[in-house]
Design an enzyme around this catalytic site. Structure first.
Site, PDB file in Angstrom:
ATOM      1  N   LYS A  53       0.800  -1.194  -0.059  1.00  0.00           N
ATOM      2  CA  LYS A  53      -0.009  -0.030   0.097  1.00  0.00           C
ATOM      3  C   LYS A  53       0.915   1.329   0.163  1.00  0.00           C
ATOM      4  O   LYS A  53       0.557   2.092  -0.755  1.00  0.00           O
ATOM      5  CB  LYS A  53      -0.899  -0.011   1.187  1.00  0.00           C
ATOM      6  CG  LYS A  53      -2.059  -1.101   1.150  1.00  0.00           C
ATOM      7  CD  LYS A  53      -2.871  -1.388   2.317  1.00  0.00           C
ATOM      8  CE  LYS A  53      -3.620  -2.719   2.256  1.00  0.00           C
ATOM      9  NZ  LYS A  53      -4.256  -2.965   3.152  1.00  0.00           N
ATOM     10  N   GLN A  97      -4.843  -2.110   9.261  1.00  0.00           N
ATOM     11  CA  GLN A  97      -4.651  -3.359   8.932  1.00  0.00           C
ATOM     12  C   GLN A  97      -4.968  -4.455   9.634  1.00  0.00           C
ATOM     13  O   GLN A  97      -4.771  -4.289  10.928  1.00  0.00           O
ATOM     14  CB  GLN A  97      -2.890  -3.478   8.570  1.00  0.00           C
ATOM     15  CG  GLN A  97      -2.658  -4.787   7.933  1.00  0.00           C
ATOM     16  CD  GLN A  97      -3.398  -4.694   6.439  1.00  0.00           C
ATOM     17  OE1 GLN A  97      -3.231  -4.051   5.594  1.00  0.00           O
ATOM     18  NE2 GLN A  97      -3.821  -5.867   6.145  1.00  0.00           N
ATOM     19  N   ASP A 120     -11.629   1.575   3.478  1.00  0.00           N
ATOM     20  CA  ASP A 120     -11.833   0.214   3.317  1.00  0.00           C
ATOM     21  C   ASP A 120     -13.277  -0.019   3.161  1.00  0.00           C
ATOM     22  O   ASP A 120     -13.646  -1.177   2.567  1.00  0.00           O
ATOM     23  CB  ASP A 120     -11.373  -0.527   4.618  1.00  0.00           C
ATOM     24  CG  ASP A 120     -10.047  -1.182   4.455  1.00  0.00           C
ATOM     25  OD1 ASP A 120      -9.589  -1.505   3.241  1.00  0.00           O
ATOM     26  OD2 ASP A 120      -9.200  -1.450   5.545  1.00  0.00           O
TER      27      ASP A 120
END
Ligand code: NAP
Length: 289
Positions: A53, A97, A120
């Protein structure tokens, strides 16, 4: 002859477009989009996803800060980092994460992120927006799958789509997106009986199971479109593989994705797209640029 859709190539083209867009956004709004990533602990998989990322943000010129914390960080401390990022006007997107260590309640953490910064698309408000067809952030992997289908102009409307898997991050949202595009959708899961009978009816088959080479040739209809979401280790070769037995399934399909190089690169690309969209909404809402 099957067409193997390269998610890697599609991702590269989309990232090239974003690389051009980011300076235009900076000129318009006075700064670039910024993504904050929180990484807890030393899990090898999580570290590698976060590195991917960071690299992708760097590649297209999005600002990226990764906050690394030891695995024994308290839930309270993690929540207060999220509060700070929520209140930081220079942060447009926040990503924690997953998975988190067991002593931290993931739901609490996801729910703490401002929906407008939830790149997300996991916050309940964004989930509700997806189901109510209201504006919001769509989770990256399902979004990437739709972009893969669209990149080849694969017709979704009126098709029979079968999704194997019903997780909140892949199976359910991709089923809803396919339904919104007027497919007739069936969702299979671990308690589904005679699964091959169902998958064999699919014009579009999405495998999001997490089991190496689960989808065999006799589960696939001749000419089907097969999208492999799985990321697994082949127990025999120890190599990365998907949920689909690609070598044996490929010839039966019209279009298929491969692992690696299929859905994975598009997931990160959609994270970049989500970050840019959160940034634009953020700046437009402030309207003082
Ligand atoms: P998950 O939460 O573990 O969900 C797996 C789903 O598969 C569950 O709904 C489960 O059913 C179902 N399932 C398990 N065994 C089955 C069986 N024998 N028959 C039919 N269904 C079965 O996994 P996930 O997070 O959705 O991820 C799925 C896979 O995609 C994993 O390999 C993951 O690493 C990969 N992934 C890839 C990306 C990417 O960017 N490429 C992104 C996310 C995930 P139940 O609900 O009944 O348990």
């Amino acid at each position: 002859m099957a067409i193997v859709i390269s998610g890697k190539e599609l991702a590269k083209n989309k990232r090239d477009e974003m690389k051009n867009l980011v300076p235009e956004l900076e000129e318009k709004y006075g700064r670039r989009p910024n993504l904050a990533v929180i990484l807890v602990g030393e899990d090898v998989g999580s570290k590698s996803y976060v590195a991917g990322k960071e690299k992708a943000c760097f590649e297209i010129g999005i600002g990226n800060t990764t906050i690394r914390k030891p695995r024994d960080i308290s839930e309270e401390d993690l929540l207060s980092i999220i509060d700070e990022l929520n209140n930081d006007d220079n942060v447009d997107g926040i990503l924690v994460q997953l998975p988190l260590p067991k002593h931290i309640d993931e739901t609490l953490v996801i729910n703490r992120i401002l929906p407008s910064k939830d790149v997300d698309g996991f916050h309940p408000q964004n989930v509700a927006s997806l189901y109510l067809k209201q504006p919001g952030t769509i989770p990256c992997t399902p979004r990437g799958i739709i972009e893969i289908l669209d990149s080849e102009n694969i017709e979704i409307e009126g098709k029979r789509a079968v999704v194997i898997g019903r997780s909140n991050i892949v199976g359910l949202p991709i089923s809803k997106l396919l339904l919104d595009r007027n497919a007739t959708v069936t969702i299979c899961h671990s308690r589904t009986k005679n699964i091959a009978e169902i998958t064999k009816e699919a014009d579009i088959l999405i495998a999001a199971v997490g089991k190496p080479l689960f989808v065999k040739a006799d589960m696939v209809k001749e000419g089907a479109v097969v999208i492999d979401v799985g990321v697994n280790r082949n127990l025999e070769t120890n190599k990365l593989c998907g949920d689909v037995d690609f070598d044996n399934v490929c010839d039966k399909t019209s279009y298929i994705t491969k692992v690696p190089g299929g859905v994975g690169p598009m997931t990160i690309t959609c994270l970049l797209e989500n970050t840019i969209e959160c940034f634009i909404r953020h700046m437009e809402a402030k309207n003082d640029w």
